[in-house]
Design an enzyme around this catalytic site. Structure first.
Site, PDB file in Angstrom:
ATOM      1  N   ARG A  30      -7.296   7.821  -8.381  1.00  8.88           N
ATOM      2  CA  ARG A  30      -6.697   8.787  -7.417  1.00  8.88           C
ATOM      3  C   ARG A  30      -5.238   9.209  -7.700  1.00  8.88           C
ATOM      4  O   ARG A  30      -4.538   8.532  -8.042  1.00  8.88           O
ATOM      5  CB  ARG A  30      -6.756   7.870  -6.158  1.00  8.88           C
ATOM      6  N   ARG A  35      -6.758   0.698 -10.153  1.00 12.30           N
ATOM      7  CA  ARG A  35      -7.890   1.095  -9.189  1.00 12.30           C
ATOM      8  C   ARG A  35      -8.543   2.476  -9.641  1.00 12.30           C
ATOM      9  O   ARG A  35      -7.826   3.367 -10.263  1.00 12.30           O
ATOM     10  CB  ARG A  35      -7.602   1.296  -7.856  1.00 12.30           C
ATOM     11  N   ARG A  77       3.825   5.044  -0.538  1.00 12.80           N
ATOM     12  CA  ARG A  77       2.832   4.327   0.638  1.00 12.80           C
ATOM     13  C   ARG A  77       3.220   2.847   1.162  1.00 12.80           C
ATOM     14  O   ARG A  77       3.071   2.684   2.240  1.00 12.80           O
ATOM     15  CB  ARG A  77       1.536   4.489  -0.181  1.00 12.80           C
ATOM     16  N   LYS A 109      -8.847  -4.135   1.377  1.00 11.66           N
ATOM     17  CA  LYS A 109      -9.602  -3.859   2.468  1.00 11.66           C
ATOM     18  C   LYS A 109     -11.090  -3.337   2.399  1.00 11.66           C
ATOM     19  O   LYS A 109     -12.034  -3.613   2.728  1.00 11.66           O
ATOM     20  CB  LYS A 109      -8.968  -3.205   3.445  1.00 11.66           C
ATOM     21  N   ARG A 137      -3.233   2.681  11.963  1.00 14.00           N
ATOM     22  CA  ARG A 137      -2.057   2.495  10.995  1.00 14.00           C
ATOM     23  C   ARG A 137      -0.816   2.751  11.677  1.00 14.00           C
ATOM     24  O   ARG A 137       0.544   2.654  10.917  1.00 14.00           O
ATOM     25  CB  ARG A 137      -2.159   3.518   9.816  1.00 14.00           C
TER      26      ARG A 137
HETATM   27  P1  ADP Z   1      -5.083   2.763   0.901  1.00 13.13           P
HETATM   28  O1  ADP Z   1      -5.924   1.808   1.415  1.00 13.13           O
HETATM   29  O2  ADP Z   1      -5.152   2.640  -0.661  1.00 13.13           O
HETATM   30  O3  ADP Z   1      -3.741   2.901   1.297  1.00 13.13           O
HETATM   31  P2  ADP Z   1      -6.656   4.771   2.049  1.00 13.13           P
HETATM   32  O4  ADP Z   1      -7.723   5.324   1.391  1.00 13.13           O
HETATM   33  O5  ADP Z   1      -6.759   4.139   3.454  1.00 13.13           O
HETATM   34  O6  ADP Z   1      -5.487   4.322   1.070  1.00 13.13           O
HETATM   35  O7  ADP Z   1      -5.844   6.326   2.852  1.00 13.13           O
HETATM   36  C1  ADP Z   1      -5.437   7.177   1.797  1.00 13.13           C
HETATM   37  C2  ADP Z   1      -4.376   8.302   2.655  1.00 13.13           C
HETATM   38  O8  ADP Z   1      -5.278   8.760   3.789  1.00 13.13           O
HETATM   39  C3  ADP Z   1      -2.993   7.547   3.095  1.00 13.13           C
HETATM   40  O9  ADP Z   1      -2.253   7.284   2.257  1.00 13.13           O
HETATM   41  C4  ADP Z   1      -3.029   8.496   4.338  1.00 13.13           C
HETATM   42  O10 ADP Z   1      -2.248   9.754   3.874  1.00 13.13           O
HETATM   43  C5  ADP Z   1      -4.502   8.844   4.668  1.00 13.13           C
HETATM   44  N1  ADP Z   1      -5.008   8.114   5.856  1.00 13.13           N
HETATM   45  C6  ADP Z   1      -5.753   7.257   6.085  1.00 13.13           C
HETATM   46  N2  ADP Z   1      -6.165   6.372   6.961  1.00 13.13           N
HETATM   47  C7  ADP Z   1      -4.965   6.974   7.679  1.00 13.13           C
HETATM   48  C8  ADP Z   1      -4.509   6.646   9.229  1.00 13.13           C
HETATM   49  N3  ADP Z   1      -5.341   5.807  10.109  1.00 13.13           N
HETATM   50  N4  ADP Z   1      -3.557   7.455   9.927  1.00 13.13           N
HETATM   51  C9  ADP Z   1      -2.726   8.356   9.239  1.00 13.13           C
HETATM   52  N5  ADP Z   1      -3.301   8.537   7.613  1.00 13.13           N
HETATM   53  C10 ADP Z   1      -4.223   8.150   7.006  1.00 13.13           C
HETATM   54  P1  ADP Z   2      -7.639  -1.356   0.053  1.00 20.38           P
HETATM   55  O1  ADP Z   2      -8.917  -0.573   0.480  1.00 20.38           O
HETATM   56  O2  ADP Z   2      -6.986  -2.339   0.879  1.00 20.38           O
HETATM   57  O3  ADP Z   2      -6.608  -0.069  -0.269  1.00 20.38           O
HETATM   58  P2  ADP Z   2      -9.138  -1.678  -2.318  1.00 20.38           P
HETATM   59  O4  ADP Z   2     -10.482  -2.395  -1.853  1.00 20.38           O
HETATM   60  O5  ADP Z   2      -9.550  -0.169  -2.496  1.00 20.38           O
HETATM   61  O6  ADP Z   2      -8.020  -1.644  -1.195  1.00 20.38           O
HETATM   62  O7  ADP Z   2      -8.683  -2.626  -3.529  1.00 20.38           O
HETATM   63  C1  ADP Z   2      -7.498  -2.013  -4.306  1.00 20.38           C
HETATM   64  C2  ADP Z   2      -7.888  -2.259  -5.829  1.00 20.38           C
HETATM   65  O8  ADP Z   2      -7.882  -3.850  -6.228  1.00 20.38           O
HETATM   66  C3  ADP Z   2      -9.192  -1.766  -6.397  1.00 20.38           C
HETATM   67  O9  ADP Z   2      -9.143  -1.409  -7.583  1.00 20.38           O
HETATM   68  C4  ADP Z   2     -10.372  -3.133  -6.314  1.00 20.38           C
HETATM   69  O10 ADP Z   2     -11.197  -3.107  -7.103  1.00 20.38           O
HETATM   70  C5  ADP Z   2      -9.134  -4.054  -6.777  1.00 20.38           C
HETATM   71  N1  ADP Z   2      -9.290  -5.367  -5.727  1.00 20.38           N
HETATM   72  C6  ADP Z   2      -9.840  -5.449  -4.575  1.00 20.38           C
HETATM   73  N2  ADP Z   2      -9.868  -6.710  -4.070  1.00 20.38           N
HETATM   74  C7  ADP Z   2      -9.199  -7.430  -5.132  1.00 20.38           C
HETATM   75  C8  ADP Z   2      -9.038  -9.001  -5.336  1.00 20.38           C
HETATM   76  N3  ADP Z   2      -9.299 -10.030  -4.555  1.00 20.38           N
HETATM   77  N4  ADP Z   2      -8.508  -9.350  -6.618  1.00 20.38           N
HETATM   78  C9  ADP Z   2      -8.349  -8.559  -7.775  1.00 20.38           C
HETATM   79  N5  ADP Z   2      -8.760  -7.083  -7.629  1.00 20.38           N
HETATM   80  C10 ADP Z   2      -8.907  -6.613  -6.475  1.00 20.38           C
END
Ligand code: ADP
Ligand code: ADP
Ligand code: ZN
Length: 210
Positions: free
Chosen positions: A157, A124, A168, A13, A85
């Site tokens: 991370r 990542r 998660r 995303k 979420r």
């Molecule tokens: P990812 O897309 O890898 O799950 P994010 O960067 O979106 O990770 O979120 C990291 C952490 O931040 C989540 O595991 C949660 O603890 C918190 N977080 C982010 N967005 C929200 C939300 N909308 N509601 C509750 N917690 C959130």
């Molecule tokens: P989210 O915001 O949904 O948690 P990220 O955009 O941070 O996801 O992507 C998660 C990991 O996967 C990152 O290391 C990113 O570089 C990689 N990634 C993102 N999109 C793709 C894809 N289409 N194919 C392979 N790897 C991807």
């Protein structure tokens, strides 16, 4: 245009939101990025959020809703990435948008199988300084382990470690996946095949929006 990016952690995303926001001149609002920044700066929000984030749990709705109310502009278009979420957050968003006279144009569901997600999260790497996101295999930096943009050494991370990732994914299924039905019922949901490479996913996203 106001978009919501919905989908499991690691589906891509943030990667797509950054590009699309730049191309369409939308404001990219990532609650995860904002929370990590708050933790880094040690603000009151960051202090409250940290323990939940470290455990892979959701930060309480009231904190997130207050945060979103501060950062959503009254006009101009946004990509909400990682928010809402929970159903509670989705309802709060509806109420807030209604008050501001805004509406959601589309909710894009990033669909990818679990094994792809786990591989993406485990590879990542993030820049602790500017927030840029890489992948050791799928999107490596030009120079080994250094950020292309600012040269800082990349890190994994804390919550991308395996035990936290499992938590998660479970939280996603229980608390966030019900939003799929919520938005489907409103006729807003569009499914995106997020299992392909970054460039292909971006092309599909563009075609959905055209
Ligand atoms: P990812 O897309 O890898 O799950 P994010 O960067 O979106 O990770 O979120 C990291 C952490 O931040 C989540 O595991 C949660 O603890 C918190 N977080 C982010 N967005 C929200 C939300 N909308 N509601 C509750 N917690 C959130
Ligand atoms: P989210 O915001 O949904 O948690 P990220 O955009 O941070 O996801 O992507 C998660 C990991 O996967 C990152 O290391 C990113 O570089 C990689 N990634 C993102 N999109 C793709 C894809 N289409 N194919 C392979 N790897 C991807
Ligand atoms: Zn950087």
């Amino acid at each position: 245009m106001n978009l919501v990016f919905l989908g499991p952690p690691g589906a891509g995303k943030g990667t797509q939101a950054k590009r699309l926001a730049q191309e369409l001149k939308l404001k990219h609002i990532s609650t995860g990025d904002i929370l990590r920044e708050a933790v880094k700066e040690g603000t009151p929000l960051g202090k409250k959020a940290k323990e939940y984030m470290d455990r892979g749990e959701l930060v309480p709705d009231e904190l997130i809703i207050a945060l979103i109310e501060e950062v959503v502009p009254d006009s101009g278009g946004v990509i909400l990435d990682g928010f809402p979420r929970t159903l509670e957050q989705a309802k709060a968003l509806d109420a807030m948008f209604e008050k501001k006279g805004l509406s959601i144009d589309k909710v894009i569901l990033f669909d990818a199988p679990d094994d792809a997600i786990v591989e993406r999260l485990s590879g990542r790497r993030s820049c602790p300084s500017c927030g840029a996101v890489y992948h050791v295999k799928f999107n490596p930096p030009k120079e080994n382990e250094l950020c292309d943009t600012c040269g800082t050494k990349l890190v994994q991370r804390e919550d991308d470690r395996e035990e936290v990732v499992r938590k998660r994914l479970e939280v996603y299924r229980k608390q966030t996946a019900p939003l799929i039905e919520y938005y489907e019922a409103k006729g807003l949901l569009v499914r995106l095949d997020a299992s392909k490479d970054i460039a292909s996913v971006y092309r599909e996203l563009e075609s959905i929006l055209n």
